[in-house]
Write an enzyme that holds these catalytic residues in place. Structure first.
Site, PDB file in Angstrom:
ATOM      1  CB  THR A  66      -7.359  12.176 -14.905  1.00 27.90           C
ATOM      2  OG1 THR A  66      -8.527  12.230 -15.727  1.00 27.90           O
ATOM      3  CG2 THR A  66      -7.711  12.841 -13.588  1.00 27.90           C
ATOM      4  CD  GLU A  89     -12.765  11.964 -15.314  1.00 29.12           C
ATOM      5  OE1 GLU A  89     -13.598  12.228 -14.417  1.00 29.12           O
ATOM      6  OE2 GLU A  89     -12.597  10.824 -15.779  1.00 29.12           O
ATOM      7  N   PRO A  95     -25.766  -0.245 -21.559  1.00 28.95           N
ATOM      8  CG  PRO A  95     -25.005  -0.392 -19.354  1.00 28.95           C
ATOM      9  CD  PRO A  95     -25.048  -1.151 -20.649  1.00 28.95           C
ATOM     10  CG  ASN A 119     -12.243   9.128 -21.227  1.00 30.38           C
ATOM     11  OD1 ASN A 119     -11.978  10.039 -20.447  1.00 30.38           O
ATOM     12  ND2 ASN A 119     -13.407   8.500 -21.222  1.00 30.38           N
ATOM     13  CB  THR A 147      -6.165   5.424  -2.886  1.00 25.78           C
ATOM     14  OG1 THR A 147      -6.609   4.271  -2.155  1.00 25.78           O
ATOM     15  CG2 THR A 147      -5.129   4.990  -3.910  1.00 25.78           C
ATOM     16  CG  ASP A 179      -1.949   1.049   1.272  1.00 29.08           C
ATOM     17  OD1 ASP A 179      -1.829   2.040   0.516  1.00 29.08           O
ATOM     18  OD2 ASP A 179      -2.905   0.904   2.061  1.00 29.08           O
TER      19      ASP A 179
END
Length: 356
Positions: free
Chosen positions: A132, A134, A213, A187, A98, A57
């Site tokens: 990212t 985003e 979907p 992406n 995280t 971790d």
């Protein structure tokens, strides 16, 4: 050697495989092996002494310190992250732990390690943080693509946690002189992607003749980047990037989600025809909260300064991706169990809609 975090996940595993296919330099792969960290992604490396997968971790400072002291890596490539927006909506705490706490812990370990180096070892050390697009929020149809100087405006718990980690990385460069690099990618799609993301989910459902979907009207636009191109860009940034700089990595492929799904249906109709056209399985479901309308990456900086360009077009990359999933159905079946099925049920059970 280098230390890779999260190297059993989708992008991380592709990077590890790509690295060892193009270099003899060994790497240590630290991964917590949560639901998306899959050792099977690296099965082809069994017996290869250049690769060592270690269960651990990034929040465990003692373990990270021990790894750095023992292996003396020349770089850390930091992929480890919770990365799915829908999961962050249902359970944001894991994303803070995280992506924020974990990155902080890793930065502190790297700082202490870097301060103990000397000479060329200290000069050449790099901490490469994978982020990212985003973090920049959403774009209207007429807005220019995200550049490296676009202000952060995250709209989901996931993107907010990544933006926070980006700020930490920047601060550790300016405050402590840690030689960091940050990349913002668009992406990704390609082999080994966990089937909760759009492309592998559509392929898996289509092959099982299940509904496909699509959130809302499906007109959410993303810039699509083949994962192999992303890996080559990361290698380039690690080799030639300037410490303290950020680099946007994009595929120059803005496509609406519904168009991606239709492309996948066309490819599956050609490569794996069923009893009916796969388009008939498309089902529009209730949109998710805070769904960003458009992302687009301006990748001119990395092209201009580091000479990187994507090798795949949208068409060639998607064809390679479908072909890989068709050829690796055993891998797909193994990940479509347990946690994955519970997640699909949880996320879509309240989003019933009408077929397209």
């Amino acid at each position: 050697m280098i230390l890779v975090t999260g190297g059993a996940g989708f992008i991380g595993a592709n990077f590890v495989l790509d690295w060892l296919a193009s270099s003899d330099e060994a790497l240590i792969n630290l991964d917590k092996l949560t639901y998306a960290g899959n050792p099977d992604n690296l099965s082809s490396l069994e017996g290869d002494d250049r690769h060592q997968l270690i269960l651990g971790d990034i929040c465990d400072r003692e373990q990270v310190n021990e790894l750095l002291a023992r292996h003396q890596p020349r770089a850390i490539v930091h992929f480890a992250a919770e990365s799915h927006v829908d999961r962050s909506i249902h359970g944001p705490a894991d994303f803070i732990r995280t992506n924020v706490d974990g990155t902080f812990s890793l930065l502190e370990a790297a700082r202490a390690y870097h301060e103990g180096l000397s000479g060329t070892d200290k000069t050449n050390f790099r901490f490469l943080h994978i982020s990212t697009d985003e973090v920049f929020g959403t774009l209207s149809p007429a807005d220019p693509p995200f550049s490296e100087t676009t202000p952060f405006a995250p709209n989901s718990p996931y993107s907010a946690s990544k933006a926070a980690s980006d700020h930490l990385v920047r601060a550790w460069y300016h405050t402590y002189g840690l030689p960091v690099l940050t990349t913002h990618c668009s992406n990704n799609y390609g082999p080994l992607q966990f089937p909760e993301k759009l492309v592998p989910l559509m392929i898996a459902n289509a092959l099982a003749a299940k509904p496909l979907p699509v959130y809302g009207d499906g007109r959410q636009i993303r810039d699509w980047l083949y994962v192999g191109d992303h890996c080559s860009a990361i290698r380039r940034v690690l080799a030639e990037g300037k410490p303290g700089e950020t680099y946007n990595i994009g595929g120059w492929n803005e496509k609406a989600n519904i168009d991606v799904v239709h492309t996948l249906c066309d490819l599956l109709d050609e490569l794996a025809p069923g009893k009916q056209a796969h388009h008939r399985l498309i089902t529009h479901v209730t949109d998710r909260p805070g769904h960003d309308r458009r992302y687009a990456i301006d990748a001119r900086k990395i092209e201009r300064e580091l000479g990187w360009h994507p090798a795949e077009t949208f068409e060639t990359g998607m064809r390679k991706t479908v072909q890989w999933y068709l050829a690796n159905q055993t891998w797909v079946r193994k990940v479509q169990s347990g946690d994955y099925l519970q997640w699909i049920d949880k996320n879509y059970q309240q989003r019933h809609g009408s077929e397209a």
